[in-house]
Design an enzyme around this catalytic site. Sequence first.
Site, PDB file in Angstrom:
ATOM      1  N   CYS A   2       0.850  -1.242   0.162  1.00  0.00           N
ATOM      2  CA  CYS A   2      -0.005  -0.053  -0.091  1.00  0.00           C
ATOM      3  C   CYS A   2       0.839   1.382  -0.007  1.00  0.00           C
ATOM      4  O   CYS A   2       2.124   1.356   0.490  1.00  0.00           O
ATOM      5  CB  CYS A   2      -0.858  -0.114   1.259  1.00  0.00           C
ATOM      6  SG  CYS A   2      -2.095  -1.515   1.444  1.00  0.00           S
ATOM      7  N   ARG A  27       5.487   0.117  -5.982  1.00  0.00           N
ATOM      8  CA  ARG A  27       5.508  -0.713  -4.776  1.00  0.00           C
ATOM      9  C   ARG A  27       4.362  -1.988  -4.980  1.00  0.00           C
ATOM     10  O   ARG A  27       4.346  -2.980  -4.104  1.00  0.00           O
ATOM     11  CB  ARG A  27       5.045  -0.134  -3.638  1.00  0.00           C
ATOM     12  CG  ARG A  27       6.070   1.179  -3.020  1.00  0.00           C
ATOM     13  CD  ARG A  27       5.231   2.072  -2.257  1.00  0.00           C
ATOM     14  NE  ARG A  27       4.972   1.582  -1.135  1.00  0.00           N
ATOM     15  CZ  ARG A  27       5.867   1.547  -0.223  1.00  0.00           C
ATOM     16  NH1 ARG A  27       6.932   2.088  -0.269  1.00  0.00           N
ATOM     17  NH2 ARG A  27       5.598   1.113   1.192  1.00  0.00           N
ATOM     18  N   GLU A 482      18.840 -17.350  -6.298  1.00  0.00           N
ATOM     19  CA  GLU A 482      18.650 -16.149  -6.550  1.00  0.00           C
ATOM     20  C   GLU A 482      18.108 -16.083  -8.105  1.00  0.00           C
ATOM     21  O   GLU A 482      17.090 -15.434  -8.622  1.00  0.00           O
ATOM     22  CB  GLU A 482      19.501 -15.066  -6.282  1.00  0.00           C
ATOM     23  CG  GLU A 482      19.670 -13.723  -7.041  1.00  0.00           C
ATOM     24  CD  GLU A 482      18.173 -12.936  -6.327  1.00  0.00           C
ATOM     25  OE1 GLU A 482      17.799 -13.465  -5.365  1.00  0.00           O
ATOM     26  OE2 GLU A 482      17.952 -11.883  -6.967  1.00  0.00           O
TER      27      GLU A 482
END
Length: 609
Positions: A2, A27, A482
């Site tokens: 958020c 985000r 990774e």
Amino acid sequence: MCGIVGYVGHEEAVPILIEGLRRLEYRGYDSAGVAVLQGKKIEVRRSVGKLANLEKSLRERGLTGEAGIGHTRWATHGKPSEANAHPHRSGPCVLVHNGIIENYLALRQQLQKDGYEFESETDTEVVAHLISSHLKKGLRLVEAVRVATSEIRGSYAIAALSETEPDKMVVARSGCPLVIGQHKGASFVASDVMAMLTHTRDVTYLEEGDIAVVTKSSVEVMLADGKPVTRPVSQVTWDADAAEKSGYPHFMLKEIHEQPQTILDTLRGRYSFETGEADVPDVTMTKEQFARAGKIWIVACGTSWHAGLVGKYLFEEMIRVPVQVDIGSEFRYRDPLVEKDDLFITISQSGETADTLAAAREAKRRGARVLSIVNVVGSTLARESDDVLYTHCGPEIGVASTKAFTGQLTALYLLALHLGRMRNTITAEEGKAWLERFVMLPALVRRVLGREAELVSMAKRYHTKRNFLYLGRGINYPIALEGALKLKEISYIHAEGYAAGEMKHGPIALIDKDMPVVVMAPRDRLYEKTVSNLMEVKARGAPVIAFVTEGERELGKAADSVFTVPDVPAVLTPILFTVALQLLAYHVAVLRGCDVDKPRNLAKSVTVE
Ligand code: G6P
């Protein structure tokens, strides 16, 4: 995750709020909304999906006014829907919230008994009703927020507006970041400083429990008990342009190509060739304090956890101290055997990851010294740690972490040298030799980047496959993890990272001609063993993609595709392989038409557990 923005000033609020929300898009979010004080009434607009949908709705039914709040929501309680999107309204008050209210069910039941009707499934609406109930009793907005925040348990950053006090925003934080900026008779609020950088660089970070009353010309901060407090104004030095794509089609590609610079920036000014030491003044731990540490812990999440695993190999080799690496969410709910004076290292790009933060707090409570490797300056983790080693990577926008990871590895090299010199496991001469290798890294990474075309061809050859296996040994085992994570995050191809020696204990059952096996095989002491593992793969018909160091011959012949990185000492190979694997994942994802910078379901910064 958020995002919150807020504005009170002399200009139209909507364009400023939307621009701020756009800067927070990286985000990750699934719905968005704004509320603006229009005359004496607050009007709310919300939509599901991308910001463009909200903008469309604002074009259809305009909103004018000079004070407002906005939000991008990443669903935690209740699905992504217009009703669940923020802002939430109760009576005269509207509210946006980041975080999670843990006792929301009990509060919801109580509020329902008191006659409040709920329009959403969110925990946030509970807070809106609580504030409204206190306004009804005659409290001012700030007091209503103060009492409401004392009744909730969990994490929050909130911004509230009320028709009863039209000239102000009241904001509060606990467990989620919130920053306030001011410029020329206007005030800005955001959960991330990025949202306000085009307007101001003088900002105030709220501390845990702070509440602030923000008007166009003033900011008054108080503690949870209402006592006024002064928080410093800091200057943000990097500019908003750093957050633009600079001609690259995606932030992720731009960030991959920035790595020679970000590695250099992380090293810059932090070593001395004369003494063979790392010069890291923000790490204030003394030799005596470190001598008391029986163990080193490294705790992190996601890609940062992979950096931690590389750290284990580095530290055990260079410092000769036992190192335990944990995932944040696992560590916090065990009863970990952290002893007083242990060195507890956390690694986090954002410095806001809830599980990492909780682990650091727990370790501190048990008397460990907390040292954090963090990218975001002023983040909660940085502020709560005893020592901070910043990676100087600048803002990372692509959700899948790239330059932050190699920055973390660079910081770990410096830290390993620093601690090794403290423990005398590294002599001054050896220190100088290490430094000579570290400073070559930017140029070596540039060489890998210069051969991107080979990785594009590799991506073209394999991008239609549905499963990949990544293998590595020793310090390159975390790089296999990774590499696999990068591929699955952005291309949605199933990929697993495995220790090469462990392959025959399970994954070998999956191997067939449709499952490419990516292997890291540098010319180190494990080379022969890795080659044997590969032959087992080859014998089962899987395409082999080998990442090797210059001068290697055997695998070159056996593998279906080969990528060569400069021949460097084994401990430096992780960064070079990583950069190549990032490019491979990126080009596969692009060929598959994926939204590379905003992969589905992922969030850049996970501030809830
Ligand atoms: C999220 C991100 C990952 C990141 C992880 C930890 O899952 O998508 O890229 O590695 O959080 O984040 P941190 O900010 O603590 O490094």
